[in-house]
Design a protein around this motif. Structure first.
Motif, short mmCIF file in Angstrom:
data_model
loop_
_atom_site.label_atom_id
_atom_site.label_comp_id
_atom_site.label_asym_id
_atom_site.label_seq_id
_atom_site.Cartn_x
_atom_site.Cartn_y
_atom_site.Cartn_z
N SER A 43 0.88 -1.16 0.00
CA SER A 43 0.00 0.00 0.00
C SER A 43 0.92 1.21 0.00
O SER A 43 1.50 1.57 1.02
N TYR A 46 2.84 5.03 2.36
CA TYR A 46 3.50 4.91 3.64
C TYR A 46 4.96 5.36 3.57
O TYR A 46 5.88 4.57 3.77
N GLU A 50 6.99 2.90 1.67
CA GLU A 50 6.63 2.75 0.25
C GLU A 50 5.76 3.92 -0.15
O GLU A 50 4.77 4.21 0.50
N PHE A 86 -4.37 -1.00 1.96
CA PHE A 86 -3.74 -1.83 2.98
C PHE A 86 -4.65 -2.97 3.43
O PHE A 86 -4.20 -4.12 3.58
N ALA A 103 4.58 -4.04 3.55
CA ALA A 103 3.87 -2.77 3.65
C ALA A 103 3.99 -2.20 5.06
O ALA A 103 3.02 -1.72 5.62
N MET A 105 4.16 -3.88 7.53
CA MET A 105 3.09 -4.66 8.18
C MET A 105 3.57 -5.35 9.46
O MET A 105 4.62 -5.97 9.48
N THR A 106 2.77 -5.20 10.49
CA THR A 106 3.12 -5.77 11.79
C THR A 106 2.57 -7.19 11.91
O THR A 106 1.39 -7.42 11.64
N ARG A 111 -3.25 -11.96 12.19
CA ARG A 111 -2.77 -12.09 10.80
C ARG A 111 -2.01 -13.39 10.59
O ARG A 111 -1.96 -13.90 9.47
N GLN A 149 -6.00 4.14 9.88
CA GLN A 149 -6.04 3.46 8.59
C GLN A 149 -6.85 2.17 8.73
O GLN A 149 -6.62 1.38 9.65
N SER A 152 -5.59 -1.55 9.86
CA SER A 152 -4.26 -1.46 10.46
C SER A 152 -4.29 -1.86 11.94
O SER A 152 -5.36 -1.94 12.55
N GLU A 193 1.93 5.75 12.91
CA GLU A 193 3.30 5.44 13.32
C GLU A 193 4.20 6.67 13.21
O GLU A 193 4.12 7.41 12.24
N1 ARG Z 1 2.14 -1.29 10.94
C1 ARG Z 1 0.74 -1.09 10.79
C2 ARG Z 1 0.01 -2.39 10.56
O1 ARG Z 1 0.59 -3.39 10.34
C3 ARG Z 1 0.38 -0.13 9.69
C4 ARG Z 1 0.95 -0.44 8.36
C5 ARG Z 1 0.35 0.39 7.26
N2 ARG Z 1 1.10 0.21 6.04
C6 ARG Z 1 0.85 0.86 4.89
N3 ARG Z 1 1.62 0.61 3.87
N4 ARG Z 1 -0.08 1.75 4.82
O2 ARG Z 1 -1.17 -2.44 10.60
#
Ligand code: ARG
Length: 260
Positions: A43, A46, A50, A86, A103, A105-106, A111, A149, A152, A193
């Motif tokens: 996505s 960010y 990205e 996202f 992304a 991503m956590t 998940r 978001q 998220s 973040e």
């Molecule tokens: N770290 C957060 C999550 O995993 C937000 C990541 C959002 N990333 C993005 N590319 N918009 O939910």
């Protein structure tokens, strides 16, 4: 003699061209032609993970993209990038529309039911941003509208916090929309973040950030791969190598410093 030489040169050129065309392909053990391409879902909203720097080009660039390309190079794949919201990333991977997801991503438990994650390669922290610092504590959130978001971990966190404080959650698909909504006053605060907020904070001096302990979870980033993928270990090996040979530090400096 001259003619012979030019035929010879033409021959070289044709072989070269053929070589270039087949370069991306690789014959797998079954003898099938298999394209050595991995599609990365992201996505691209960010920065600095990205994003598109439209002044320069339409390309998606950033910290994650550099890491993905490094891994691709090491493992012999060309990386192609697909941009989407996202909240749709993991579903797109399950539907085999992308090979992996990177992304920021956590890797949270929920998940992990539908995806495998590599080791964490970077850690950020959640902060709360409001206009002119109107929100400084959990108590200040009472009765307010909080932007996050959609899909998220920040959205998940906000939902958890609703158990103790009453506020409304406003989900948006793109981070840029969150800052827009805050600017025009359609939300009172946003939970994002720190690493991503800093670029916006510089451009929008009326916005102020605070660390609210109840909301300040750490947000680590890892790469998501399909459940059971044999590539997770290969990706981990390259991430480990990048941490050891200084490449990761170099990329952290390149993308996160000077951005603060
Ligand atoms: N770290 C957060 C999550 O995993 C937000 C990541 C959002 N990333 C993005 N590319 N918009 O939910």
């Amino acid at each position: 003699m001259k003619k012979f030489a030019s035929i010879f040169l033409a021959g070289l050129l044709v072989t070269g061209l053929l070589g270039a065309c087949t370069k991306k392909e690789d014959t797998n053990t079954a003898g099938n032609k298999e394209k050595k391409v991995l599609v990365m879902g992201t996505s691209a909203d960010y920065k600095p993970y990205e994003f598109v720097d439209s002044k320069v080009s339409d390309d998606i660039i950033g910290f994650d993209v550099d890491i993905a390309n490094y891994i691709g190079k090491k493992l012999g794949y060309e990386i192609q990038i697909k941009d989407m919201d996202f909240s749709g990333l993991l579903a797109a991977m399950e539907a085999k529309k992308v090979d992996f997801v990177m992304a920021g991503m956590t890797p949270k438990e929920e998940r992990k039911k539908n995806a495998d994650f590599t080791d964490i390669y970077f850690v950020a922290k959640n902060i709360v941003i409001s206009k002119n610092g109107a929100v400084k504590s959990m108590a200040d959130l009472q009765g307010k509208k909080i932007g996050v978001q959609t899909g998220s971990i920040q959205e998940g966190k906000a939902k958890d916090l609703q158990a103790t404080t009453q506020f409304t959650i406003e989900g948006r698909n793109r981070i840029s929309e969150l800052f827009e909504e805050l600017k025009v006053g359609r939300v009172d605060a946003i939970l994002v973040e720190d690493a991503v907020a800093s670029g916006y904070l510089k451009k929008m001096p009326e916005l102020k950030s605070v660390t609210i302990p109840e909301a300040a979870d750490e947000a680590g980033s890892a790469i998501a791969l399909p459940k059971g993928s044999d590539k997770t270990e290969q990706f981990n090996a390259v991430l480990k190598e990048m941490k050891e040979n200084g490449e990761m530090d170099k990329l952290i400096k390149k993308w996160f410093e000077g951005n603060k």
